[in-house]
Design a protein around this motif. Sequence first.
Motif, mmCIF file in Angstrom:
data_model
loop_
_atom_site.group_PDB
_atom_site.id
_atom_site.type_symbol
_atom_site.label_atom_id
_atom_site.label_comp_id
_atom_site.label_asym_id
_atom_site.label_seq_id
_atom_site.Cartn_x
_atom_site.Cartn_y
_atom_site.Cartn_z
ATOM 1 N N GLU A 1 0.820 -1.208 0.000
ATOM 2 C CA GLU A 1 0.000 0.000 0.000
ATOM 3 C C GLU A 1 0.858 1.263 0.000
ATOM 4 O O GLU A 1 0.498 2.268 -0.624
ATOM 5 N N ARG B 1 1.825 1.751 -3.547
ATOM 6 C CA ARG B 1 0.699 2.246 -4.343
ATOM 7 C C ARG B 1 0.413 3.710 -4.047
ATOM 8 O O ARG B 1 0.215 4.522 -4.963
ATOM 9 N N LYS B 2 0.405 4.064 -2.771
ATOM 10 C CA LYS B 2 0.129 5.451 -2.400
ATOM 11 C C LYS B 2 1.246 6.373 -2.878
ATOM 12 O O LYS B 2 0.994 7.535 -3.237
ATOM 13 N N THR C 1 -4.263 8.296 3.898
ATOM 14 C CA THR C 1 -5.324 7.717 3.070
ATOM 15 C C THR C 1 -5.313 8.332 1.669
ATOM 16 O O THR C 1 -4.736 9.411 1.445
ATOM 17 N N ASP C 2 -5.976 7.666 0.738
ATOM 18 C CA ASP C 2 -6.108 8.210 -0.614
ATOM 19 C C ASP C 2 -6.806 9.565 -0.582
ATOM 20 O O ASP C 2 -6.420 10.493 -1.311
ATOM 21 N N ILE D 1 -4.381 12.210 0.502
ATOM 22 C CA ILE D 1 -3.457 12.539 -0.591
ATOM 23 C C ILE D 1 -4.134 13.477 -1.582
ATOM 24 O O ILE D 1 -3.554 14.482 -2.021
#
Length: 365
Positions: free
Chosen positions: A285, A288-289, A350-351, A354
């Motif tokens: 993760e 990915r982030k 968290t997405d 971001i």
Amino acid sequence: MLAPLYSPLPITVERAEGVRIFTDRGEFLDCYSGIGVMAMGHSYGPTLKAIEAKAGRHLHLGNYFLDPDALSMAEAVLALDGREGQVAFSNSGAEATEAAIKAVKALRPGKIISFKGNFHGRTCGSLSITWGPGIRKPFEPLLSDGIFLPRSGECLRLFCEANEVAAVFLETVQGNSGILPCSEDLAETIRSLHEEGRFLLVADEIQSGLGRTGKGYGYRHYGLKPDLVTLGKGLGGGLPLGALMAFGCSPFAQGEHGSTFAPNPLSLAAGLPVLRAMTDEFLSEVTRKGRLLSEGLRGLPWVDSVRGLGLMIGAVTEDAGAVRQVAFDRGVLLNVAGGAIRFLPALNVTDDEIEEMLDKLNFSI
């Protein structure tokens, strides 16, 4: 009253939680997490509970007693590498570097190589192998066997062919120079020469370690197997703690190294929840982030280029100071390093957070 070492921001912090800092001037998004110290963001629940429980038992005992948390922490940091080894705790990353220099001197004679643009600490020993004449020269003469080389595989090979080399100190991602990942050329040369036994390899993972790059340690991106590894910053969950890991060697006999405070019981307790969060899924993760944040930064008007690994990201811009000021006015805290904007957000960002950062950073200067 205070020594003029820093230039504090014109705000007073009231509290902090996750990626948010609440101040007398309102709420700010924290994009660098105390320069990478708050790996899981501010006021991380498991860490706060661990500190409270440990403080209720004892604050400090000294090294006449074995804290079971020290064993658990040693096991956790070694597990991120996958090899068996030894761990010597310190109070900071700089002290971990000092321990590494002592270990090298105990194990092998010769020059100690580090690379231009690096940062290994500000104590006299660590400063001897830290690039940046402005912070080093006022305190010279320092250790005499430190050598600074360009980040070039060819330069390293030529130097090793002509000189006895004790060790190479490497930041796989240079943080203080604006997030500069190691080139494949340099990494391959280091790997080849190290396998030939030309030197001990010391990986400085103080900033790039503990999941920051999407792997347990930055050197794992390059297939390197260092003999010594220095840790700090996020290791103590927000409290001071550093460590030196040693693989395939035992550099210190009893009494040859030590510390009054290290490992501090509260720091061990605070850091363990952070280490226990570093699962393979969590690290995936982070990767990915990191891509999400990097791609978003590339679309901003003031960003010329983006580099880094995981959530250790540098955004190159023409005037980083001006960008930092506009961001501050818009409620975003940015850190400038090496003329670039250094992003070290909480690894559990968290997405949505971001996207919120990117939205606030979408401006022209």
